[in-house]
Design a protein around this motif. Sequence first.
Motif, PDB file in Angstrom:
ATOM      1  N   TYR A  39       7.281 -13.531  -3.225  1.00  0.00           N
ATOM      2  CA  TYR A  39       8.522 -14.472  -2.547  1.00  0.00           C
ATOM      3  C   TYR A  39       8.631 -12.936  -3.196  1.00  0.00           C
ATOM      4  N   SER A  43       9.338 -10.648  -0.175  1.00  0.00           N
ATOM      5  CA  SER A  43      10.890 -10.113   0.688  1.00  0.00           C
ATOM      6  C   SER A  43      10.544  -8.578   1.163  1.00  0.00           C
ATOM      7  N   GLN A  46       9.793  -7.535   4.539  1.00  0.00           N
ATOM      8  CA  GLN A  46      10.868  -8.987   6.510  1.00  0.00           C
ATOM      9  C   GLN A  46      10.810  -7.299   6.762  1.00  0.00           C
TER      10      GLN A  46
END
Length: 205
Positions: A39, A43, A46
């Motif tokens: 995750y 992140s 992005q």
Amino acid sequence: MQDDGFWASTLKIWMDGGPLMVPLALLTLVIYYYVLSLYLDLSRRQFGRVDPNLWSHWVDKPSEGTGELGEIIRYVSDHDNSTARVRASLNDIRGDYLPRIDSRTRFAMILVSTAPLAGLLGTVMGMLKTFDGISASAGAGTTGLVAGGIAEALITTETGLVIAIPGYVLLSRVRAMREGLDLFLIRLENAFVRRMLPRPVIARS
């Protein structure tokens, strides 16, 4: 005093869960270390959150790009002498990012899926313990065996679900972030292709 009561209750529940609680605890550490690392890794990538005006400016002037996105834009700009090479360079970037993300996501899904299965194993072990208590001769010890078996079955099942449900939620977010990254790379490819198209000549009267 309330904290002491909470930890005492937690320890009692842990002990009532039986020997499978230790593997479940280790499985929890492995699952959330792996899923959270995936995750956090996504992140940081992005790129869709970057101001479109900013990265569009970097497409026009790649030398001003910063960070990982700036490196990607400079890599593509080194191959922008034809639309075919632009698409090939973006496909190289997709091949570097997306398959690794997909393989890590599949492995994380396998890990998360083992949690309820491990809880189910605890359910079976607890029910076997319950049946042993029922088949034993009547007495106070029998009641304790039956109650302990039922507690073990319920606690391990609940623990497996408690581990798995947040993991599934995080993985759904990871999938959405992966799709967002793929969509951004498509937008970036389109921006480079548009920049290379010949500009229409406006006739002057």
